[in-house]
Design an enzyme around this catalytic site. Sequence first.
Site, PDB file in Angstrom:
ATOM      1  N   THR A 145       1.117  -1.147  -0.055  1.00 10.22           N
ATOM      2  CA  THR A 145       0.097  -0.097   0.002  1.00 10.22           C
ATOM      3  C   THR A 145       1.035   1.214  -0.143  1.00 10.22           C
ATOM      4  O   THR A 145       0.785   2.290  -0.856  1.00 10.22           O
ATOM      5  CB  THR A 145      -1.007  -0.011   1.049  1.00 10.22           C
ATOM      6  OG1 THR A 145      -1.743  -1.230   1.121  1.00 10.22           O
ATOM      7  CG2 THR A 145      -1.795   1.162   1.320  1.00 10.22           C
ATOM      8  N   HIS A 204       4.443  -9.844   3.428  1.00  8.16           N
ATOM      9  CA  HIS A 204       3.509 -10.825   4.003  1.00  8.16           C
ATOM     10  C   HIS A 204       2.846 -11.650   2.981  1.00  8.16           C
ATOM     11  O   HIS A 204       1.983 -12.588   3.215  1.00  8.16           O
ATOM     12  CB  HIS A 204       2.631 -10.185   5.235  1.00  8.16           C
ATOM     13  CG  HIS A 204       1.571  -9.048   4.475  1.00  8.16           C
ATOM     14  ND1 HIS A 204       0.148  -9.755   4.271  1.00  8.16           N
ATOM     15  CD2 HIS A 204       1.488  -8.188   3.889  1.00  8.16           C
ATOM     16  CE1 HIS A 204      -0.520  -8.699   3.782  1.00  8.16           C
ATOM     17  NE2 HIS A 204       0.105  -7.821   3.583  1.00  8.16           N
ATOM     18  N   CYS A 235      -9.330  -6.224   2.268  1.00 10.97           N
ATOM     19  CA  CYS A 235      -9.598  -4.760   2.424  1.00 10.97           C
ATOM     20  C   CYS A 235     -11.275  -4.490   2.238  1.00 10.97           C
ATOM     21  O   CYS A 235     -11.654  -3.907   2.786  1.00 10.97           O
ATOM     22  CB  CYS A 235      -8.587  -3.723   1.472  1.00 10.97           C
ATOM     23  SG  CYS A 235      -7.360  -4.381   1.201  1.00 10.97           S
TER      24      CYS A 235
HETATM   25  C1  LIG Z   1      -2.348  -6.402  -5.513  1.00 10.22           C
HETATM   26  C2  LIG Z   1      -2.045  -5.938  -4.164  1.00 10.22           C
HETATM   27  N1  LIG Z   1      -1.561  -4.588  -4.177  1.00 10.22           N
HETATM   28  C3  LIG Z   1      -1.404  -4.392  -2.633  1.00 10.22           C
HETATM   29  C4  LIG Z   1      -1.771  -4.750  -1.557  1.00 10.22           C
HETATM   30  C5  LIG Z   1      -1.532  -4.301  -0.269  1.00 10.22           C
HETATM   31  O1  LIG Z   1      -0.402  -4.579   0.264  1.00 10.22           O
HETATM   32  P1  LIG Z   1      -0.102  -4.542   1.783  1.00 10.22           P
HETATM   33  O2  LIG Z   1      -0.897  -5.360   2.793  1.00 10.22           O
HETATM   34  O3  LIG Z   1       1.216  -4.713   1.734  1.00 10.22           O
HETATM   35  O4  LIG Z   1      -0.224  -3.038   2.084  1.00 10.22           O
HETATM   36  C6  LIG Z   1      -2.339  -5.988  -1.776  1.00 10.22           C
HETATM   37  C7  LIG Z   1      -2.908  -6.723  -0.471  1.00 10.22           C
HETATM   38  O5  LIG Z   1      -3.927  -7.020  -0.406  1.00 10.22           O
HETATM   39  C8  LIG Z   1      -2.432  -6.740  -3.147  1.00 10.22           C
HETATM   40  O6  LIG Z   1      -2.967  -7.858  -3.269  1.00 10.22           O
END
Ligand SMILES: Cc1ncc(COP(=O)(O)O)c(C=O)c1O
Length: 406
Positions: A72, A214, A351
């Site tokens: 993110t 993660h 999310c």
């Molecule tokens: C394609 C994609 N981008 C971004 C994210 C966000 O990642 P993070 O949990 O490291 O912020 C995710 C996680 O669900 C994802 O699948």
Amino acid sequence: MAIYLDNHATTRLDSRVLEAMLPWLTEHYGNAGSATHGMGRLAREKVEEARADFAECIGAEPREIVFTSGATESNNLAILGLAARPGRRSAGTLAQGGHVLTLATEHPAVLDPLEHLERAGCTVTRLPVEPQTGPGVPGRVDLAALAAALTPATFLVSVMLANNEIGTLQEIPAIARIVHAQGALLHVDCAQALGRVPVAVDALGADLASFSGHKFHGPKGVGALYVRRRERVVRLEARQFGGGQERGLRSGTLDVPGLVGMAAAAGVAVAGMGEEVPRLESLRNRLWQRLSARIEGIALNGPKLEDRNARLVNNLNVRVPGIDGQSLLATVANVAAAAGDDLAVSSGSACSSESPRPSHVLLALGLGEDLARASLRFGLSRFTQEEEIDRAAALIARGIDQLRNL
Ligand SMILES: Cc1ncc(COP(=O)(O)O)c(C=O)c1O
């Protein structure tokens, strides 16, 4: 029995990764920014070792890696940091315009910062993707449409490598050639890809690429942004200010154990791909066979399973016509609980799984709201076992029988 098939949301920490992290959580707790003493310098050396190790896993140079808190933050830094940099390709300031191109099926961590840019004066185009019923690969962007949507004001194109819901793999190298021919830059969200498909930044043609520890059996809360510093040198404006860490691009005390863990996890994931990919593919196909043998009318969302170049090996997404999708997850969870099991599956990205809205990715495939709700997403991992697959399929079939009998 706990059956965890939600590995697109997050993955279990590998014990080898924990082992690599432990000394940096306990014994060696110096701040990598403290240059005045040995403990600080030791931490700094370890950070640079982790940076070099991680860079090697994606074919980058160490100086091209910015450590962040996850994909993110990497996506936000890539998009907002590029847009804010004076001297970027398009008009001088945000308020004067500038154009960004993305896909309707991107993660909210891309779509939401782009919406923010739009409010600040940028033009954002969200391209549609091939529908489920189309002649092409479901979820893929049409390259001719992408080329046609570029304008002289386009400074950034953001396209994910692997979709986190339906597993569609985009044709990133071809997209990069089109984008670069127009003089724009390409950001690739690689969060779901590492360890499952080859990720080499040069082969992809990425100028910016996002990663998250993660998602490949590393710790949560740590990620990386690849920022190209060769041929096309990408310059970003910081979005967070303070101690000036990470070349001033990302101030904040570095999470030494976290990034040691992420680098270790990336190493294990990339080294193990040769063995892991066919194993995941066979388990994923088994899950589909079991489900489709028991559940009448069940259908696949996303690319064909046999199309290896088009779909993530550990992903399955299915829809079940004729059921009340609103109750699907709860019914499956209840059936599992009654059998003494805990089954982790989801209907879309983590999310959005708490929101009542159907998945924007499935809607973009052309599914109606009811079918999008009546869908299940599965993500398999290195720890997934055959008996979990069989048990999960049986539980889901029972849950769907219950819903259909209502
Ligand atoms: C394609 C994609 N981008 C971004 C994210 C966000 O990642 P993070 O949990 O490291 O912020 C995710 C996680 O669900 C994802 O699948």
